[in-house]
Design a protein around this motif. Structure first.
Motif, PDB file in Angstrom:
ATOM      1  N   GLU A   4      44.642 -17.595  10.387  1.00 52.48           N
ATOM      2  CA  GLU A   4      43.733 -18.350  11.249  1.00 52.48           C
ATOM      3  C   GLU A   4      43.492 -17.560  12.531  1.00 52.48           C
ATOM      4  O   GLU A   4      44.434 -17.014  13.128  1.00 52.48           O
ATOM      5  CB  GLU A   4      44.327 -19.713  11.582  1.00 52.48           C
ATOM      6  N   LEU A   5      42.250 -17.491  12.938  1.00 52.16           N
ATOM      7  CA  LEU A   5      41.906 -16.770  14.164  1.00 52.16           C
ATOM      8  C   LEU A   5      42.251 -17.631  15.374  1.00 52.16           C
ATOM      9  O   LEU A   5      41.629 -18.666  15.620  1.00 52.16           O
ATOM     10  CB  LEU A   5      40.411 -16.430  14.164  1.00 52.16           C
ATOM     11  N   VAL A   6      43.250 -17.190  16.115  1.00 44.76           N
ATOM     12  CA  VAL A   6      43.674 -17.900  17.334  1.00 44.76           C
ATOM     13  C   VAL A   6      43.544 -16.910  18.496  1.00 44.76           C
ATOM     14  O   VAL A   6      44.325 -15.960  18.597  1.00 44.76           O
ATOM     15  CB  VAL A   6      45.133 -18.397  17.224  1.00 44.76           C
ATOM     16  N   PRO A   7      42.556 -17.095  19.356  1.00 42.47           N
ATOM     17  CA  PRO A   7      42.331 -16.119  20.432  1.00 42.47           C
ATOM     18  C   PRO A   7      43.420 -16.143  21.491  1.00 42.47           C
ATOM     19  O   PRO A   7      44.124 -17.146  21.669  1.00 42.47           O
ATOM     20  CB  PRO A   7      40.985 -16.544  21.016  1.00 42.47           C
ATOM     21  N   ILE A   8      43.535 -15.024  22.181  1.00 39.11           N
ATOM     22  CA  ILE A   8      44.507 -14.922  23.281  1.00 39.11           C
ATOM     23  C   ILE A   8      44.150 -15.931  24.368  1.00 39.11           C
ATOM     24  O   ILE A   8      45.019 -16.657  24.872  1.00 39.11           O
ATOM     25  CB  ILE A   8      44.513 -13.490  23.856  1.00 39.11           C
ATOM     26  N   ARG A   9      42.873 -15.972  24.731  1.00 45.90           N
ATOM     27  CA  ARG A   9      42.353 -16.951  25.702  1.00 45.90           C
ATOM     28  C   ARG A   9      41.465 -17.919  24.951  1.00 45.90           C
ATOM     29  O   ARG A   9      40.505 -17.503  24.293  1.00 45.90           O
ATOM     30  CB  ARG A   9      41.528 -16.261  26.793  1.00 45.90           C
ATOM     31  N   PRO A  10      41.752 -19.223  24.981  1.00 46.87           N
ATOM     32  CA  PRO A  10      40.939 -20.192  24.251  1.00 46.87           C
ATOM     33  C   PRO A  10      39.445 -20.037  24.588  1.00 46.87           C
ATOM     34  O   PRO A  10      39.062 -19.949  25.753  1.00 46.87           O
ATOM     35  CB  PRO A  10      41.477 -21.543  24.729  1.00 46.87           C
ATOM     36  N   GLY A  11      38.637 -19.956  23.536  1.00 41.42           N
ATOM     37  CA  GLY A  11      37.195 -19.864  23.722  1.00 41.42           C
ATOM     38  C   GLY A  11      36.673 -18.458  23.945  1.00 41.42           C
ATOM     39  O   GLY A  11      35.465 -18.252  24.050  1.00 41.42           O
ATOM     40  N   HIS A  12      37.575 -17.470  24.027  1.00 40.60           N
ATOM     41  CA  HIS A  12      37.163 -16.090  24.300  1.00 40.60           C
ATOM     42  C   HIS A  12      37.714 -15.158  23.220  1.00 40.60           C
ATOM     43  O   HIS A  12      38.849 -15.333  22.754  1.00 40.60           O
ATOM     44  CB  HIS A  12      37.679 -15.627  25.666  1.00 40.60           C
ATOM     45  N   ILE A  13      36.933 -14.169  22.853  1.00 39.33           N
ATOM     46  CA  ILE A  13      37.373 -13.153  21.891  1.00 39.33           C
ATOM     47  C   ILE A  13      37.103 -11.772  22.470  1.00 39.33           C
ATOM     48  O   ILE A  13      35.985 -11.471  22.906  1.00 39.33           O
ATOM     49  CB  ILE A  13      36.616 -13.281  20.544  1.00 39.33           C
TER      50      ILE A  13
END
Length: 466
Positions: free
Chosen positions: A13-22
């Motif tokens: 599952e893609l879980v970004p370091i900062r929520p909402g940002h890639i």
């Protein structure tokens, strides 16, 4: 969304370091020639990934570098009788011409090696200071064995690597497994910069580590590139970055498979390749893009005339649907949508969900394209006997919602009609009214020979340029 992580060899599952940002770094080309269709695959695939992430609501910072300092560039400069910077600038300009035709959007940052020498020197010095690198006669090497996890991306065993390693003539590294971070200048004509170790230039692998750190930070969400970059390039990036920064370099690694010809990997060294520039003489950039998205990015795809013609036909079907809807948007019924149109519009949600499910499953563009064709079939059925302007408008917006993500149907078509053509169309209409069908058919055939097809609809005559 789940993506296949080369590092763990499984979908995650893609879980970004900062929520909402890639944060996303994609290895770009070494700019000494036009790029071939195999080079184009990661450009198109990861451009689509970026567009899809944005479609799903992420704020994406996308970085794709240019390697403008390299032996191949130096050799090309000698061949062409110009400087290495002139070679790289020439082919960067040509690169953007081809990527524009492929509907590949420019990255947020296109860093060049030549513009990041201070950052590269600082990075190398940090590795020396930490005991992970050493200087020898103006060269600087990374001590591979000092990184215990070396080989974790490509699943290479360090003992197996050792058996195949060697020290080339002129190299003074301590271990055959060590790789160059900085190369001393060999001759006065070579492009070089001052450094604590003398005049020289960066090694290939250090470039991406330094530029990724500057523009995205010490740890990034996604690092992507072609399958051929797994080893040694990306493996070396991990080693030097994690030793320098003390944190994981990238959480997810994505690699696209090769393009083959007759089931053999396409490459410049084998000579079995076509540049995008050459292919564009016969096919449009959008047709090439369609071809590159027609298979899953992790599966090899064989380049052939047959598949390119299929891509042309598929894109034409998409384009015909869009043009028909735009025509109905201008010429359809003025009233509100009918109950049947509202029902059809509600049914489009099924295809939207199919599209999202496909793309959420490790960027399955092949199934995503299939969902678009299912939508087109439903649209064509709904507008077969005409449609309201409102329904046509809503339908074309839904179609383009998907196609914008895939980077298709982005080319602006010239729909203006030559006055002489319009005069013949009007004459044909008058002939039909006068029941002079022989003259009407004659005009239709005359226009057909000029690449113009006339489609009679309840809303009037639709002029289609073949």
């Amino acid at each position: 969304m789940k993506i296949y992580n080369t590092l763990t060899r499984k979908k995650e599952e893609l879980v970004p370091i900062r929520p909402g940002h890639i944060s996303m770094y994609v290895c770009g080309p070494t700019v000494y020639n036009y790029f071939h269709i195999g080079n184009a695959r990661p450009l198109v695939v990861f451009d689509t990934m970026r567009k899809y992430l944005e479609y799903r609501g992420y704020d994406v910072k996308y970085v794709q570098n240019f390697t403008d300092v390299d032996d191949k560039i130096i050799n090309r400069a000698k061949e062409e009788g110009i400087t290495a910077p002139e070679v790289s600038e020439k082919y960067i300009e040509e690169y953007f011409k081809d990527t524009k035709a492929l509907n590949v959007r420019k990255a947020d940052v296109h860093p060049k090696v030549s513009e990041h020498i201070p950052e590269i020197i600082e990075f190398v010095q940090t590795l020396i200071d930490k005991g992970f690198a050493y200087e020898a006669d103006g060269d600087v090497y990374f001590s591979t064995r000092k990184f215990p996890e070396y080989g974790k991306l490509s699943r290479q065993n360090i003992d197996d690597l050792e058996s195949g390693a060697r020290i080339a003539i002129g190299e003074v590294k301590k271990d055959p497994l060590d790789f160059a971070l900085w190369k001393a200048r060999k001759e006065e004509s070579e492009i070089a910069w001052e450094s604590p170790w003398g005049m020289g230039r960066p090694g290939w692998h250090i470039e991406c580590s330094a530029m990724a750190k500057k523009h995205l930070g010490p740890t990034i969400d996604i690092h992507a590139g072609g399958q051929d970059l797994q080893f040694p390039h990306h493996e070396n990036e991990i080693a030097q970055s994690e030793c320098c920064n003390g944190v994981p370099f990238a959480h997810y690694w994505m690699h696209n498979a090769y393009i083959t010809m007759d089931r053999v990997k396409m490459s410049k060294s084998k000579g079995n390749f076509f540049t995008v520039r050459d292919i564009r003489k016969k096919y449009t950039g959008e047709e090439i893009r369609f071809f590159l998205l027609s298979g899953h990015y992790r599966s090899p795809i064989d380049f052939s005339e047959e598949l390119m013609m299929q891509s042309r036909a598929g894109l034409e079907r998409m384009r015909n649907c869009k043009e028909n809807l735009l025509y109905l948007k201008d010429n359809g019924d003025e009233g509100p949508m009918t109950d049947d149109e509202k029902k059809a519009l509600d049914g489009f949600d099924e295809y939207r969900q199919k599209f999202i499910n496909a793309m959420d499953d490790d960027l399955n563009t092949a199934d995503g394209v299939s969902a678009v064709f299912e939508l087109i079939t439903a649209i064509n059925t709904a507008v077969a006997g005409g449609a309201s302007k409102a329904f046509a408008d809503a339908s074309v917006k839904t179609l383009m919602e998907f196609c914008d993500v895939l980077g298709l149907l982005q080319t602006v078509e010239d729909n203006s009609v030559d006055p002489e053509i319009q005069k013949l169309v009007d004459e044909r209409q008058e002939a039909r009214k006068a029941k002079n069908f022989a003259r009407a058919d004659e005009i239709r055939d005359q226009l057909k020979a000029q690449g113009i097809t006339l489609k009679d609809t309840p809303q009037g005559v639709q002029i289609i340029k073949d």
